[in-house]
Design a protein around this motif. Structure first.
Motif, short mmCIF file in Angstrom:
data_model
loop_
_atom_site.label_atom_id
_atom_site.label_comp_id
_atom_site.label_asym_id
_atom_site.label_seq_id
_atom_site.Cartn_x
_atom_site.Cartn_y
_atom_site.Cartn_z
N GLY A 1 -4.97 -17.33 12.22
CA GLY A 1 -5.76 -17.81 11.10
C GLY A 1 -6.17 -16.67 10.19
O GLY A 1 -5.46 -15.66 10.04
N ASN A 2 -7.36 -16.80 9.59
CA ASN A 2 -7.85 -15.81 8.64
C ASN A 2 -8.90 -14.87 9.22
O ASN A 2 -9.43 -14.03 8.49
CB ASN A 2 -8.44 -16.51 7.40
N SER B 1 4.14 0.20 10.04
CA SER B 1 3.74 -1.20 10.05
C SER B 1 3.92 -1.78 8.66
O SER B 1 3.98 -1.05 7.66
CB SER B 1 2.28 -1.35 10.50
N ALA B 2 4.01 -3.11 8.60
CA ALA B 2 4.19 -3.78 7.31
C ALA B 2 3.55 -5.16 7.37
O ALA B 2 3.43 -5.76 8.44
CB ALA B 2 5.67 -3.90 6.96
N ALA B 3 3.17 -5.65 6.21
CA ALA B 3 2.61 -7.00 6.10
C ALA B 3 2.90 -7.54 4.71
O ALA B 3 3.09 -6.77 3.75
CB ALA B 3 1.10 -7.00 6.36
N MET B 4 2.96 -8.86 4.59
CA MET B 4 3.19 -9.53 3.32
C MET B 4 1.91 -10.21 2.86
O MET B 4 1.34 -11.03 3.58
CB MET B 4 4.30 -10.56 3.46
N MET C 1 -0.35 -3.73 12.43
CA MET C 1 -1.06 -4.14 11.23
C MET C 1 -0.89 -5.64 11.07
O MET C 1 0.24 -6.15 11.13
CB MET C 1 -0.54 -3.41 9.99
N SER C 2 -1.99 -6.35 10.90
CA SER C 2 -1.97 -7.81 10.82
C SER C 2 -2.65 -8.26 9.54
O SER C 2 -3.68 -7.71 9.15
CB SER C 2 -2.70 -8.42 12.03
N LEU C 3 -2.08 -9.28 8.92
CA LEU C 3 -2.68 -9.88 7.73
C LEU C 3 -3.63 -10.99 8.15
O LEU C 3 -3.24 -11.90 8.88
CB LEU C 3 -1.60 -10.45 6.81
N LEU C 4 -4.87 -10.92 7.67
CA LEU C 4 -5.86 -11.98 7.87
C LEU C 4 -6.36 -12.39 6.49
O LEU C 4 -7.23 -11.74 5.91
CB LEU C 4 -7.03 -11.50 8.73
N GLY C 5 -5.80 -13.45 5.95
CA GLY C 5 -6.23 -13.90 4.63
C GLY C 5 -5.86 -12.89 3.56
O GLY C 5 -4.69 -12.73 3.21
#
Length: 359
Positions: free
Chosen positions: A49-50, A271-274, A329-333
């Motif tokens: 989730g966010n 690390s990468a995130a969109m 690295m994690s995307l949260l919202g």
């Protein structure tokens, strides 16, 4: 072409606008905790989730392999939160590193592969979490038909059609791979089918230690960098490739992205995130230039089309995390959360257990 939507942190917890371009400066903020996971590298992480991040496994502070799970719950102010060990029932995966962890569209969490001592695992596991993410059960996935060769140092992304894609990595022969496989899980069961994706162009150079992210729409994946072999020499890469896979398809198309601007240095173990706005950000990693150094730079790729884009270094108003590789690295919202990693290959280098947020 604006950078991902973000703004400086406001003490009031003011909500940031999404997809509206650059509306303020980015900041790296170190989070502080009374309780945190053991320092580690080569673990896997996925956003829930966010406001939550799940991590599993890795290499710990005593150079031992881990199989513990922790959940970070972010507070509404985006800069405070709580790490909690996740209670898991049943016999779960054995300790490992260099595996992947992905949250599928239906909320199921899938772990694949990794290195367990001398072995490269071909196991697929599902982690079924309870409603408040305080407990979970591991279930080994029963695979029908062929499956990918066991591997570590690969990448995995969820697709919009509910499947999971994996690419590359290193198998038991320690040779980098260039194959792509899709996992389809049966609804509400622990059964699934792996299908190799046949590509009609490319593929990119065989590689490991790269990054891959899911694109905004369709069955698309973006791959950046990684480590490869040139003869018997290990080399770092800085190329960007796009894989286009239609919903439910067993074929795909690789396209090399034509990037303008100053490109990031060659690297692996980054690390990468969109972002929700469709821009890709990379952070850190390990460079194989003359200094063999870990990195602390942050770059963003703005996509102008399916085949072109522009790299830019991301300006931040505060110092970044210390140089590191093999972190997560994690995307949260509309924020990115970085955890762990290590600062170099020296014998006395200890893995990190710090947590940073970029917003």
């Amino acid at each position: 072409d604006p950078l991902p939507a973000a703004s400086s942190w406001k003490a009031s917890g003011e909500k940031r606008k999404e997809n509206s371009g650059l509306i303020g400066a980015y900041s790296w903020i170190a989070m502080e905790f009374g309780l945190a996971p053991e320092g580690r590298l080569a673990h896997a992480a996925t956003g829930l989730g966010n406001d939550k991040v799940l991590i599993f496994g890795g290499v710990g502070e005593e150079r031992d392999l881990l199989n513990d799970s922790w959940v970070l719950t972010m507070d509404a102010d985006d800069v405070t939160g709580l790490w909690s060990p996740l209670r898991t029932d049943g016999a779960g995966p054995e300790p490992r590193y260099a595996h992947t962890l992905v949250t599928l569209r239906d909320g199921r969490i899938v772990m694949f592969g990794g290195i367990t001592g001398e072995n490269r695992s071909d196991e697929t596991w599902i982690l079924c979490m309870n409603e408040n993410h305080t407990g979970a059960t591991w279930k080994s996935v029963t695979i029908t038909g062929d499956r990918p060769v066991g591997r570590g140092l690969h990448s995995a992304v969820p697709l919009h059609d509910g499947r999971m894609l994996i690419f590359g990595g290193v198998a038991a022969e320690k040779q980098p791979l260039d194959d792509v496989w899709a996992l389809a899980l049966e609804p509400e069961t622990n059964s699934g089918t792996w299908t190799q994706i046949n590509t009609i162009s490319g593929p990119p150079q065989s590689r490991a230690c790269h990054s891959a992210v899911k694109m905004r729409a369709g069955g698309h994946m973006a791959v950046f960098g990684g480590l490869a072999l040139s003869g018997e020499k290990i080399v770092a890469l800085s190329d960007t490739w796009m894989l286009f896979v239609d919903i439910g398809a067993t074929t795909g198309t690789w396209t090399a992205l034509q990037a303008s601007g100053g490109a990031p240095a060659d690297r692996g173990l980054h690390s990468a995130a969109m972002w929700p706005s469709g821009h890709m950000t990379i952070f850190g990693g390990f460079s194989l230039d003359t200094s063999n150094r870990t990195l602390d730079d942050t770059w963003t790729l703005s996509l102008e089309s399916d085949v072109s884009g522009t790299w830019r270094p991301m300006d931040t108003t505060s110092a970044p995390p210390s140089a590191r590789a093999w972190h997560s690295m994690s995307l949260l919202g509309t924020k990115l959360v970085v955890f762990g990693g290590f600062g170099g290959w020296s014998a006395d280098s200890q893995p990190f257990n710090d947590t940073w947020v970029l917003l």
